[in-house]
Design an enzyme around this catalytic site. Structure first.
Site, PDB file in Angstrom:
ATOM      1  N   HIS A   1       0.817  -1.220   0.000  1.00 26.44           N
ATOM      2  CA  HIS A   1       0.000   0.000   0.000  1.00 26.44           C
ATOM      3  C   HIS A   1       0.850   1.269   0.000  1.00 26.44           C
ATOM      4  CE1 HIS A   1       0.324   0.213   4.552  1.00 26.44           C
ATOM      5  NE2 HIS A   1       0.337   1.503   4.244  1.00 26.44           N
TER       6      HIS A   1
ATOM      7  N   ASP B   1      -0.399  -7.544   1.887  1.00 23.35           N
ATOM      8  CA  ASP B   1       0.151  -6.186   1.804  1.00 23.35           C
ATOM      9  C   ASP B   1       1.675  -6.218   1.872  1.00 23.35           C
ATOM     10  OD1 ASP B   1       0.381  -3.464   1.721  1.00 23.35           O
ATOM     11  OD2 ASP B   1      -0.447  -3.099   3.723  1.00 23.35           O
TER      12      ASP B   1
ATOM     13  N   SER C   1       4.249   2.574   8.095  1.00 22.17           N
ATOM     14  CA  SER C   1       3.829   1.557   7.125  1.00 22.17           C
ATOM     15  C   SER C   1       5.027   0.933   6.435  1.00 22.17           C
ATOM     16  CB  SER C   1       2.951   2.198   6.047  1.00 22.17           C
ATOM     17  OG  SER C   1       1.678   2.482   6.511  1.00 22.17           O
ATOM     18  N   GLY C   2       4.918  -0.353   6.166  1.00 19.15           N
ATOM     19  CA  GLY C   2       5.965  -1.025   5.406  1.00 19.15           C
ATOM     20  C   GLY C   2       7.174  -1.418   6.219  1.00 19.15           C
TER      21      GLY C   2
END
Length: 285
Positions: A96, A144, A237-238
């Site tokens: 994402h 994801d 994120s990530g």
């Protein structure tokens, strides 16, 4: 990233191994933190450390974490270095985090601690290719995960090291650490230095209760405290959720999504690296 009240913290044949079988798909020597004498094992008891609220990591002691950036140097997400069996580095982040489908539109800065301060041993990585999981959904955030092939290989040293890739499933109550440069509170300012948080991994049954109809155990996991107060947040994120096993640090989860940041009864949700291991293997090996 915001979608329908969800806050996100930030192609390919799939073959499966036998359930719970340990399959190593990366290079030997992974999961080290050379600047800490005991490889940082003591941090697994540092339960008061947190990103939301802010406790700084010991500088340069997470050599596998990188800031994932636009090609102009703007921080988007976290990311993690891993190595394949042949010893080639790859970069793992969340799908994402990717808005442009050209690898050249991104770069990573690794071996850093301060977001704006001088980091004399940091390096910039550029990318030749990227692969998003073919079953990633930007509606449900299933699968994801994304993997980048580097343009050039960096030297492995005290500041640049790969995390190990999870080769066994997590268990409910297992301790984990998530690290990143994300915001210190929901909607707040970004961290200026690398922060980390200790979080217990929750059983899938608990995750399903907290996120009915949204949590997918086949490719997600969740972690957090029932009372909240510790969590990743926007800009994380990530990035990695690390577990410490057999004296090594493993990439067990990839920061994906959740409701708010550190909210009670809302654990953070991560891509489950162990359950995605066969796909990862197909990309990097």
């Amino acid at each position: 990233m915001f979608l329908s009240g969800i806050v996100c913290f930030g192609v390919f044949t799939i073959c499966a191994a036998a359930p719970n079988q340990r399959v190593t798909i990366d290079a030997a020597g992974c999961g080290m933190r050379p600047l800490l004498a005991d490889n940082g094992a003591y941090e697994m008891t540092a339960t008061k450390a947190r990103i939301v609220g802010g406790t700084e990591s010991v500088p340069y002691t997470w050599p596998s974490i990188c800031s994932f950036m636009t090609d102009t140097g703007y921080h988007i997400c976290g990311s993690t270095l891993v190595k394949n069996k042949a010893g080639t580095f790859y970069l793992v982040t969340a799908a994402h985090c990717i808005s442009q489908r050209r690898a050249s539109r991104y770069l990573a800065r690794c071996g850093m601690h301060g977001m704006s301060a001088a980091n004399p041993d940091s390096i910039i990585l550029r990318f030749r290719d990227m692969v998003l999981h073919p079953r990633y959904s930007d509606l449900t955030f299933e699968n994801d995960i994304a993997i980048f092939t580097l343009m050039d290989q960096p030297a492995t040293n005290d500041f640049i090291q790969p995390a190990c890739i999870a080769n066994q499933p997590y268990y409910g109550g297992e301790g984990a650490i998530v690290a990143g440069w994300g915001t210190l509170s929901y909607g707040g300012e970004m961290a200026s230095t690398l922060k980390q948080v200790y979080k217990p991994i929750k059983p899938d049954s608990t995750c399903a209760i907290r996120y009915p109809g949204e949590f997918v155990a086949s490719n997600m996991m969740c972690a957090g405290e029932p009372q909240g107060g510790v969590d990743a947040c926007q800009g994380d994120s990530g990035g990695p959720l690390y577990t410490y096993r057999d004296g090594k640090w493993y990439l067990t989860g990839v920061v994906s999504w959740g409701y708010g940041c550190a909210a009670p009864q809302n654990p953070g949700v991560y891509a489950d690296v162990y359950n995605l291991q066969s796909w990862i293997n197909g990309v990097i090996n």
